[in-house]
Design a protein around this motif. Sequence first.
Motif, mmCIF file in Angstrom:
data_model
loop_
_atom_site.group_PDB
_atom_site.id
_atom_site.type_symbol
_atom_site.label_atom_id
_atom_site.label_comp_id
_atom_site.label_asym_id
_atom_site.label_seq_id
_atom_site.Cartn_x
_atom_site.Cartn_y
_atom_site.Cartn_z
ATOM 1 N N ARG A 72 0.877 -1.172 0.000
ATOM 2 C CA ARG A 72 0.000 0.000 0.000
ATOM 3 C C ARG A 72 0.910 1.216 0.000
ATOM 4 N NH1 ARG A 72 -4.915 1.276 -1.939
ATOM 5 N NH2 ARG A 72 -5.618 3.220 -1.016
ATOM 6 N N VAL A 73 0.820 1.999 -1.052
ATOM 7 C CA VAL A 73 1.632 3.208 -1.141
ATOM 8 C C VAL A 73 0.716 4.416 -0.991
ATOM 9 C CG1 VAL A 73 3.076 4.616 -2.654
ATOM 10 C CG2 VAL A 73 3.462 2.166 -2.519
ATOM 11 N N GLN A 74 1.094 5.307 -0.080
ATOM 12 C CA GLN A 74 0.301 6.524 0.173
ATOM 13 C C GLN A 74 1.122 7.698 -0.355
ATOM 14 O OE1 GLN A 74 -0.012 5.803 4.387
ATOM 15 N NE2 GLN A 74 -1.899 4.623 4.151
ATOM 16 N N HIS A 75 0.712 8.236 -1.480
ATOM 17 C CA HIS A 75 1.532 9.271 -2.110
ATOM 18 C C HIS A 75 1.391 10.628 -1.447
ATOM 19 C CE1 HIS A 75 2.117 12.467 -5.283
ATOM 20 N NE2 HIS A 75 3.319 12.036 -5.064
ATOM 21 N N ASN A 76 0.177 11.146 -1.376
ATOM 22 C CA ASN A 76 0.004 12.501 -0.854
ATOM 23 C C ASN A 76 -1.405 12.665 -0.292
ATOM 24 O OD1 ASN A 76 -0.750 15.574 -1.278
ATOM 25 N ND2 ASN A 76 1.469 15.426 -1.147
ATOM 26 N N ASN A 77 -1.513 13.394 0.843
ATOM 27 C CA ASN A 77 -2.846 13.606 1.439
ATOM 28 C C ASN A 77 -3.099 15.077 1.763
ATOM 29 O OD1 ASN A 77 -1.086 13.778 3.564
ATOM 30 N ND2 ASN A 77 -2.283 12.508 4.967
ATOM 31 N N ALA A 78 -2.523 15.947 0.946
ATOM 32 C CA ALA A 78 -2.721 17.381 1.190
ATOM 33 C C ALA A 78 -4.203 17.764 1.073
ATOM 34 C CB ALA A 78 -1.898 18.198 0.199
ATOM 35 N N LEU A 79 -4.957 17.054 0.250
ATOM 36 C CA LEU A 79 -6.357 17.436 0.023
ATOM 37 C C LEU A 79 -7.351 16.570 0.798
ATOM 38 C CD1 LEU A 79 -6.205 18.032 -3.849
ATOM 39 C CD2 LEU A 79 -6.180 19.767 -2.058
ATOM 40 N N GLY A 80 -6.884 15.491 1.432
ATOM 41 C CA GLY A 80 -7.788 14.613 2.179
ATOM 42 C C GLY A 80 -7.212 13.216 2.277
ATOM 43 N N PRO A 81 -8.003 12.254 2.815
ATOM 44 C CA PRO A 81 -7.495 10.892 2.994
ATOM 45 C C PRO A 81 -6.982 10.280 1.688
ATOM 46 C CG PRO A 81 -9.776 11.088 3.773
ATOM 47 C CD PRO A 81 -9.398 12.418 3.221
ATOM 48 N N TYR A 82 -6.012 9.403 1.809
ATOM 49 C CA TYR A 82 -5.498 8.698 0.628
ATOM 50 C C TYR A 82 -6.636 7.874 0.029
ATOM 51 C CZ TYR A 82 -1.122 9.684 3.086
ATOM 52 O OH TYR A 82 -0.073 10.307 3.742
ATOM 53 N N ILE A 149 -4.852 1.580 6.968
ATOM 54 C CA ILE A 149 -6.027 2.044 6.219
ATOM 55 C C ILE A 149 -7.075 2.492 7.230
ATOM 56 C CG2 ILE A 149 -5.627 0.655 4.146
ATOM 57 C CD1 ILE A 149 -7.785 -1.315 5.190
ATOM 58 N N GLY A 150 -8.086 3.189 6.789
ATOM 59 C CA GLY A 150 -9.136 3.658 7.697
ATOM 60 C C GLY A 150 -10.053 4.607 6.954
ATOM 61 N N HIS A 153 -8.659 7.905 6.685
ATOM 62 C CA HIS A 153 -7.200 7.927 6.547
ATOM 63 C C HIS A 153 -6.756 7.422 5.179
ATOM 64 C CE1 HIS A 153 -2.987 7.402 7.201
ATOM 65 N NE2 HIS A 153 -3.047 6.092 7.320
ATOM 66 N N ASP A 154 -7.140 6.213 4.826
ATOM 67 C CA ASP A 154 -6.770 5.634 3.526
ATOM 68 C C ASP A 154 -7.866 4.655 3.138
ATOM 69 O OD1 ASP A 154 -5.724 4.487 1.284
ATOM 70 O OD2 ASP A 154 -3.810 3.890 2.173
ATOM 71 N N ILE A 155 -8.483 4.903 1.992
ATOM 72 C CA ILE A 155 -9.708 4.189 1.614
ATOM 73 C C ILE A 155 -9.509 3.433 0.299
ATOM 74 C CG2 ILE A 155 -12.209 4.507 1.174
ATOM 75 C CD1 ILE A 155 -11.127 7.538 2.438
#
Length: 434
Positions: A72-82, A149-150, A153-155
């Motif tokens: 699971r790669v999370q790139h960027n969350n400046a605008l909201g959850p991944y 995930i969450g 947080h990350d969907i």
Amino acid sequence: MTTLTAEVNRKAVKAPVKSMMDNVMEQFGSAAEQIDLHPNIKKILSITNNEIIVNFPVKMDNGNVEVFTGYRVQHNNALGPYKGGLRYHPTVDIDAARALAMWMTWKTSLAGLPFGGGKGGIKLDPSKYSQTELERITRRFTYALADNIGPEHDIPAPDVNTNSQTMAWMADTYMSTRPPAERTANQHVVTGKPAGSGGLEGRDRATGYGVYLSIKFWAEKHDKSLNGKKIIVQGFGNVGYWAAYFLEKDGAKLVAVQDAYGSIQNQKGISVEDLYNYIQINDGSIADFPKARPIEKTMFFTLNCDICIPAALGNQITEENAPRIKARLIAEGANGPTSVEGEKILLERGINIIPDILCNSGGVVGSYFEWLQNRNGELWQLDEVMGKLDKKLKESFEKVYSYAEREGMDMRTAAYCLAIERIEKANKQRGIFP
Ligand code: NAD
């Protein structure tokens, strides 16, 4: 479990052949130059926030244990959850997950959603496992991902070889590991669930419908009708099937299809419904479809047609086949189907491309609706969903098209510029902690 921060030296993992990550970085680089992106923001966006790799054991039907690797790669969350899909495929690796996560950041930003970008999956060939094994693999993967995930947080969502059933298993596993009173409130940990289990009516067709709408909007801009237009589709899964379904309803003619098992052509037309019914009784494969003839795999993209819809994997249209493509329009249902070199050739030849982050954004917009529906305890009707999709995709298309016209650039660069400008603004407003 290994949690790596993004300070990974990309050079150390760079493959000799150009990877999807090389493509996405080149596309990002040229858009960054166009908008004169601040160097600090460029540094932030050039790298992923978090990279999670999990190795987890699963009991097979025969009693043996296999160990799988999930990403699971999370790139960027400046605008909201991944936000982004999970793919089950032998080509899944950290490089593919990074590239796909980055594309998701641009896609959610362009669509004006309150989401960032993430992507992941498991390196496996699902056709080698039974349903019960796939269920245990999915549940154990979800458990291994744990609080990475969450719902806020990350969907995750479906992607290649994952579907609403996969999402139902994930949601059930995640909810079961929460304290009893919090279980229902976590239903929106994944989107793309079955309509009976918190899923959105129409989420199944949302991506393909968006591909169709993008083509329709493009045709309107060029005073063209879809009636009688010949289309070829690579990938007859969720995206490819629904795109072909809506295009056929509008008078277009499906003349060739390629999937993982074969390539077929019939210039008189292939009925979308007949082919769909055929794959239901043929293990999901189009091979040997009786109302078309088989063709050589490498011929596929060079066939006679007006519109080409790559809706399978990345890097399918390259400098190898781009000089021989006959379509006048490429509508990217898949993520990253066109290499940078392939695209240069297509643009020089005057072939238009509706870029993935616009063309297939119906899926993530549908996912956003599902997330909202769960969060607010609502149930939306199909016609309401389709109407809202129409409106949102029209807005995005108009935005990209007019930007490209105004700046004299291709639609991909325009889409990237718009997406990155929005993230740059959020980053500047928030500043850097501490
Ligand atoms: P799917 O698993 O439903 O279908 C994939 C199709 O691609 C199948 O027909 C499969 O046989 C075919 N395929 C696989 N390998 C192939 C190969 N080497 N050559 C030719 N065909 C091959 O997947 P999907 O959900 O339709 O996703 C397709 C693409 O669309 C992916 O790139 C995905 O990232 C992208 N996408 C999907 C969604 C979504 O909502 N499902 C949203 C946005 C983008």
